[in-house]
Design a protein around this motif. Structure first.
Motif, PDB file in Angstrom:
ATOM      1  N   LEU A 344       0.819  -1.205   0.000  1.00 16.36           N
ATOM      2  CA  LEU A 344       0.000   0.000   0.000  1.00 16.36           C
ATOM      3  C   LEU A 344       0.856   1.260   0.000  1.00 16.36           C
ATOM      4  CD1 LEU A 344      -3.074   0.721   0.225  1.00 16.36           C
ATOM      5  CD2 LEU A 344      -2.706   0.935   2.685  1.00 16.36           C
ATOM      6  N   GLY A 345       2.051   1.171   0.573  1.00 20.56           N
ATOM      7  CA  GLY A 345       2.932   2.330   0.669  1.00 20.56           C
ATOM      8  C   GLY A 345       3.926   2.447  -0.464  1.00 20.56           C
ATOM      9  N   ALA A 346       3.711   1.696  -1.555  1.00 20.30           N
ATOM     10  CA  ALA A 346       4.667   1.718  -2.663  1.00 20.30           C
ATOM     11  C   ALA A 346       4.921   3.126  -3.212  1.00 20.30           C
ATOM     12  CB  ALA A 346       4.196   0.784  -3.785  1.00 20.30           C
ATOM     13  N   PRO A 347       3.893   3.958  -3.439  1.00 19.79           N
ATOM     14  CA  PRO A 347       4.160   5.310  -3.960  1.00 19.79           C
ATOM     15  C   PRO A 347       5.040   6.144  -3.029  1.00 19.79           C
ATOM     16  CG  PRO A 347       1.852   4.747  -4.259  1.00 19.79           C
ATOM     17  CD  PRO A 347       2.444   3.695  -3.367  1.00 19.79           C
ATOM     18  N   LEU A 348       4.843   5.991  -1.717  1.00 17.73           N
ATOM     19  CA  LEU A 348       5.654   6.746  -0.767  1.00 17.73           C
ATOM     20  C   LEU A 348       7.092   6.255  -0.784  1.00 17.73           C
ATOM     21  CD1 LEU A 348       5.984   8.798   1.502  1.00 17.73           C
ATOM     22  CD2 LEU A 348       5.179   7.047   3.109  1.00 17.73           C
ATOM     23  N   ALA A 349       7.291   4.948  -0.774  1.00 20.32           N
ATOM     24  CA  ALA A 349       8.650   4.402  -0.800  1.00 20.32           C
ATOM     25  C   ALA A 349       9.376   4.823  -2.073  1.00 20.32           C
ATOM     26  CB  ALA A 349       8.605   2.876  -0.702  1.00 20.32           C
ATOM     27  N   HIS A 350       8.693   4.741  -3.207  1.00 19.63           N
ATOM     28  CA  HIS A 350       9.293   5.123  -4.489  1.00 19.63           C
ATOM     29  C   HIS A 350       9.701   6.590  -4.448  1.00 19.63           C
ATOM     30  CE1 HIS A 350       9.805   5.586  -8.834  1.00 19.63           C
ATOM     31  NE2 HIS A 350       9.687   4.279  -8.967  1.00 19.63           N
ATOM     32  N   ALA A 351       8.832   7.441  -3.906  1.00 21.07           N
ATOM     33  CA  ALA A 351       9.132   8.870  -3.830  1.00 21.07           C
ATOM     34  C   ALA A 351      10.330   9.142  -2.935  1.00 21.07           C
ATOM     35  CB  ALA A 351       7.906   9.631  -3.314  1.00 21.07           C
ATOM     36  N   GLU A 352      10.434   8.432  -1.828  1.00 28.74           N
ATOM     37  CA  GLU A 352      11.548   8.655  -0.903  1.00 28.74           C
ATOM     38  C   GLU A 352      12.880   8.271  -1.538  1.00 28.74           C
ATOM     39  OE1 GLU A 352       9.415   8.243   3.454  1.00 28.74           O
ATOM     40  OE2 GLU A 352      10.041   6.411   2.441  1.00 28.74           O
ATOM     41  N   VAL A 353      12.929   7.125  -2.212  1.00 31.99           N
ATOM     42  CA  VAL A 353      14.171   6.721  -2.878  1.00 31.99           C
ATOM     43  C   VAL A 353      14.537   7.744  -3.942  1.00 31.99           C
ATOM     44  CG1 VAL A 353      15.320   4.947  -4.249  1.00 31.99           C
ATOM     45  CG2 VAL A 353      13.745   4.270  -2.428  1.00 31.99           C
ATOM     46  N   GLU A 354      13.569   8.138  -4.742  1.00 27.17           N
ATOM     47  CA  GLU A 354      13.804   9.111  -5.820  1.00 27.17           C
ATOM     48  C   GLU A 354      14.344  10.434  -5.280  1.00 27.17           C
ATOM     49  OE1 GLU A 354      11.016  11.998  -8.533  1.00 27.17           O
ATOM     50  OE2 GLU A 354      10.168  10.093  -7.839  1.00 27.17           O
ATOM     51  N   ILE A 355      13.726  10.954  -4.243  1.00 23.66           N
ATOM     52  CA  ILE A 355      14.119  12.260  -3.710  1.00 23.66           C
ATOM     53  C   ILE A 355      15.499  12.196  -3.072  1.00 23.66           C
ATOM     54  CG2 ILE A 355      13.565  13.963  -1.923  1.00 23.66           C
ATOM     55  CD1 ILE A 355      10.562  13.341  -2.587  1.00 23.66           C
TER      56      ILE A 355
END
Length: 394
Positions: A344-355
């Protein structure tokens, strides 16, 4: 039948040769566990993993262990999270938590995540050596999820410590103690926010519990809070460390990103594929005999679906052991799972790695490893593949 690969310390240092050998034997292979007392199906093929994620397998650990006393004392809120439920219970819980955990909330967190990343690296002096796990990859995700849930800053170091203990594979006493500590803390936090609500996700979940016609039970509310708090940062810490290490080991790919930072968002998918933070998915078992790509998995058998292995399947990803930030099909990785239990938290995890990667590339053009890669220590966790420490020179 193969012997268990999970008892070999070499597996935790570099599990990809083991995965390749298992896949070569069979993409769905029965292995012996607990000295041969138990068998489990280990799924290492890509298509087989996708099928297993949607097969009629159960995640109800309570049902599996009902007649298998373990002697454990995990807190119920940790033992029975949404990850350990099946439809229709799982469907109801996921629908309720999704109401509070929206994509808009994740998008709104992006400026905060970037500001936090810049703050964490702000004191790093060029030419100095830092532990990127301790000083960035660890504190950033736990701070973000604590901010999201409304955990006061003073309590966040304890949350990180308990979460680390919960993933200490094999140390049952440490895991069980941490489960009671984190559940007890969150129970008190929920009580306080019910009296003094704020704009946090936890207050939103309390509102779902108190107002929704299909409301959360009190135990369900606590278990969801535990799941979001722990799963919301532990794997992201590992993903950040794995991504940075992979780039430092592939300087040509790193330089391409540095010269074209707009590629970072797409590159994150290849980095997640190349070295998946979730190496073995959470527990599944077969209530009845099930066919997985032609292999019969007997009733009662645990099933270990391995995204880390599936993401290196040459049948899906040609030359899979090569990091290729231009790989066309990298977004098809299974690092976040697949099907109704997809993270469920995939978008947040992806954003954190990217940033985080964006900030590091902007601020530290001389970033490099400060220790030989073969001396880096991996965490002793079957579920999470992450680094204990990542010394870098900035």
């Amino acid at each position: 039948m193969a012997s268990s690969p999970f008892a070999d310390p070499a597996f935790y240092a570099d599990r990809y040769p083991t995965y390749a050998a298992l896949r070569a034997a069979s993409p769905v292979l029965q292995v012996a566990l607990d000295g041969g007392a138990t068998t489990a199906a280990v799924v290492t093929g890509y298509e087989e993993a996708r099928q297993a994620f949607t097969a009629p397998l159960s995640k109800d650990t309570g049902a599996y262990f009902a007649d298998r006393p373990s002697g454990r004392s995990l807190h119920p809120a940790v033992a029975r999270t949404m990850l350990a439920t099946d439809p229709p219970e799982h469907t109801r819980l996921r629908r309720l938590v999704t109401k509070a955990f929206t994509p808009a909330r994740v998008d709104g967190l992006r400026p905060y995540i970037r500001s936090l990343a810049e703050q964490l690296v702000g004191a790093w002096e060029p030419g100095s050596e830092v532990d990127l796990v301790e000083e960035l990859a660890g504190p950033l995700p736990v701070t973000v999820i604590c901010q999201l849930l409304g955990v006061p800053p003073a309590d966040r170091p304890s949350i990180r410590s308990w979460s680390t203990d919960l993933f200490a594979t094999g140390d049952h006493q440490r895991i069980d103690a941490a489960s009671h500590a984190v559940a007890g803390y969150l129970s008190q936090l929920i009580s306080g926010k019910r009296t003094h609500p704020d704009r946090s996700l936890l207050s939103d979940l309390i509102a779902v519990h108190d107002e929704d016609a299909d409301r959360l039970g009190e135990d369900e509310l606590l278990s969801l809070a535990v799941l979001l708090l722990v799963a919301g940062h532990e794997t992201t810490t590992a993903a950040i460390g794995n991504a940075v290490l992979a780039l430092l080991q592939h300087p040509a790919e790193l330089e391409h990103l540095r010269t074209d930072p707009h590629r970072i968002r797409a590159a994150v998918d290849e980095l997640l594929r190349y070295d998946s933070a979730v190496s073995i998915a959470t527990w599944r078992w077969a209530p009845d005999e099930v066919d997985l790509s032609g292999t019969a998995v007997p009733a009662g058998s645990p099933v270990f679906v391995c995204p880390g292995a599936a993401n290196r399947d040459p049948g899906r990803f040609p030359d899979p052991d090569r990091l290729d930030l231009g790989r066309a099909n990298a977004a098809g990785h299974l690092a976040f799972g697949h099907g109704i239990h997809r993270c469920l938290g995939a978008p947040l995890a992806h954003a954190e790695v990217e940033i985080v990667l964006g900030v590091l590339l902007e601020r530290f053009p001389g970033l490099q490893l400060a220790a030989p890669a073969d001396r880096l220590v991996r965490r002793q966790s079957r579920l999470v593949r992450g680094l204990v420490a990542l010394p870098v020179s900035v």
